[in-house]
Design an enzyme around this catalytic site. Structure first.
Site: not given
Ligand code: PEP
Ligand code: MG
Length: 557
Positions: A185, A483
């Site tokens: 935390h 991403c």
């Molecule tokens: C991932 O899985 O890294 C991603 C970008 O998609 P989500 O977090 O929406 O599953």
């Protein structure tokens, strides 16, 4: 020679200042039998617990977000009835209230530790509650953050969440703890409050009040009594970061000028302004399912078109990657997958669910194509949870039917990464979702606290898969984006570029630190760091080895 202590740094910050230590924990209560009656001891415990819980709730009311949640959770721990029963039994056995609380809480603490991972790291929260109850019983002030009129670097064994939540950020320059890991935390709150922190530092217990230290979170290092050169370097980096965080919005690039566009992850068109203000060069992941999570019926084409137009209009001439609906374990869409599944992460999710309801997918592609025709953004479309080359072919063919020009897939399943060369024969681009890719590579449900320790994208197995995709993209001159959360880790972002990522997409709040981090390394250096990470045996080793090598690249000659 100057001493350098090491631990896990949180973020990228640098801090310089004198140490002020947090008071050590209370001494262990004596095990001598109680001279009061059991009923009196129980009444004392009840009173102390009530005082502590009320104080924690009071503090929770003064803060918001994670800090409030943590304090609220701690107040509930204090009042937990199983714990109360355990303490009462010990009092019946002749213990004092202080000793019974000490022993009772310790048993529960050990249980949490033995569970490991996320639960294990909650042990500190429980320790803190125990200390507070014992302090209340003894009529002492609760252990906490020291008072100071001048700024300081706070050093503690491990900071209690209750303290972290109320830190006076005008005084605390940084934070060093002896215990705690990157998901404790203390770390979570430090990240949220952007406090420069290095946690789990062996040797922190020997730091004395007034000693000057430099914290370098990126390197996970605490330099004790820095030399004049080290001080000057720290001051330069503090200024540089301050400047970078306050608006330097140039495009993402490495030290040698190689462009690495920095994009935003968005869940609704409402976030576009913030993303642009943070210097996003486009959108790397638009999570369309977030628009419709509370809907029982599939959204209409008109409803979707309106949302996509709002999004695309904010980025004229810029790349916007829209992901088609990703219904799944953590994001159920009633109209796509409402059947019970024992293992939803391995079930009918992502593209699989859309394929089972192809009319919904077709409507979404229609809405996207219409929005594209009415706006100036460079729309890219991708499918989630693609596991096979055949699925890739299916999605590309279908989206192309609607006139969508740039059609790609997310690489989130190891099978797609291993066959990335063939996937990228079919798709115009790949975008790696590291959150799911980590979950599936390490076979650890990303929603399950007990296996949270596995959810670390620094793991060399995950990195090796990312390298496969990067190499396949380079061989075919196809873009490979990242991403998942991994792209938001400033040092890991450099490693990902070294593995072949051509763009990075993240929540807008992370853009500034990643932009700054990329600027510190050349492409060759990023590749060497990637090699170092790949050569490690585990996630922690990879992170440490890269940190050590990275600090050699960036320290002044
Ligand atoms: C991932 O899985 O890294 C991603 C970008 O998609 P989500 O977090 O929406 O599953
Ligand atoms: Mg995913």
């Amino acid at each position: 020679m100057t001493d350098v202590l090491t631990g896990a740094g949180i973020g990228q910050g640098v801090a310089l200042g004198p140490v002020l230590r947090m008071a050590d924990p209370l001494p262990e209560p004596s095990d001598a039998p109680s001279s009061r009656g059991a009923e009196e001891e129980k009444a004392r415990v009840a009173q102390a617990v009530q005082t502590v819980a009320a104080d924690l709730r009071d503090r929770a009311g003064k803060v918001s977000g994670t800090a409030a949640d943590v304090l609220e959770a701690q107040s509930m721990m204090a009042e937990d009835s199983t714990l109360a029963d355990d303490v009462a039994q010990r009092i019946d056995g002749g213990k004092t209230a202080e000793r019974a609380v000490f022993e009772g809480f310790a048993v529960f603490r050990d249980m949490l530790v033995s569970l490991g991972g996320y639960m294990g790291e909650r042990a500190t929260d429980l320790d803190d509650v125990a200390q507070r109850v014992i302090a209340a019983l003894e009529g002492r002030p609760a252990p906490g953050v020291p008072e100071s009129d001048t700024p300081y670097v706070l050093v503690a064994r491990d900071l209690a969440p209750a303290d972290t939540a109320l830190l006076d950020l005008t005084k605390v320059l940084g934070l060093v703890t002896q215990e705690g890991g990157p998901t404790s935390h203390t770390a979570i709150l430090a990240r949220e409050k952007a406090i420069v922190a290095v946690v789990g530092v062996a040797g922190a217990q020997d730091l004395t009040d007034g000693t000057e230290v430099v914290l370098d979170a990126a390197a996970g290092a605490v330099t004790v009594a820095p030399s004049a050169d080290q001080r000057a370097d720290a001051e330069r980096r503090i200024d540089e970061r301050r400047a970078a965080l306050s608006g330097g919005l140039e495009p993402g690039a490495l030290a040698d000028g190689s462009a690495i566009p920095l994009l935003a992850n968005l869940g609704s068109a409402d976030g576009t302004q913030k993303a642009l203000e943070a210097g996003a060069e486009g959108v790397g992941l638009f999570r369309t399912e977030f628009l419709f999570l509370d809907q029982r019926m599939a959204p209409t084409v008109e409803q979707q078109r309106e949302q996509y137009i709002r999004l695309l209009q904010a980025f004229p001439g810029k790349k916007v990657v829209v992901r088609v609906l990703d219904a799944g374990a953590d994001k159920p869409l009633e109209f796509l997958n409402d059947a019970h599944e024992d293992n939803p992460a391995l079930g009918l999710r992502g593209l699989r669910a859309l394929r089972a309801s192809e009319d919904i997918l077709r409507e979404q592609l229609t809405a996207l194509a219409e929005a594209d025709a009415q706006t100036e953004a460079d729309l890219w479309v991708m499918a989630p949870m693609v596991a096979t080359v055949e699925e890739t072919r299916y999605f590309v063919r279908l989206a192309t039917e609607y006139g969508l020009k740039t059609v790609g897939v997310m690489v989130e399943v190891p099978s797609a990464a291993l066959l990335a060369d063939r996937v990228l024969e079919e798709a115009a681009f790949a975008s790696i979702g590291t959150n799911d890719l980590t979950q599936y590579t390490l076979a650890a449900d990303r929603l399950l606290g007990s296996v949270a320790g596995f959810q670390d994208p620094w793991h060399p197995a995950v990195l090796r898969l990312i390298g496969e995709v990067g190499a396949a993209g380079a061989a075919r001159s196809k873009p490979v984006g990242i991403c998942g959360e991994a792209a938001a880790d400033p040092l890991l972002a450099v490693v990902l570029v070294g593995l072949g990522a051509t763009t990075l997409s993240m929540s807008p709040a992370a853009l500034a630190d990643v932009r700054l981090s990329l600027k510190r390394y050349t492409l060759d250096q990023a590749r060497s760091l990637a090699e170092i990470a790949l050569a490690a045996d585990g996630a922690a080793d990879a992170r440490e080895a890269v940190r050590a090598a990275a600090s050699r690249f960036t320290s002044p000659a």
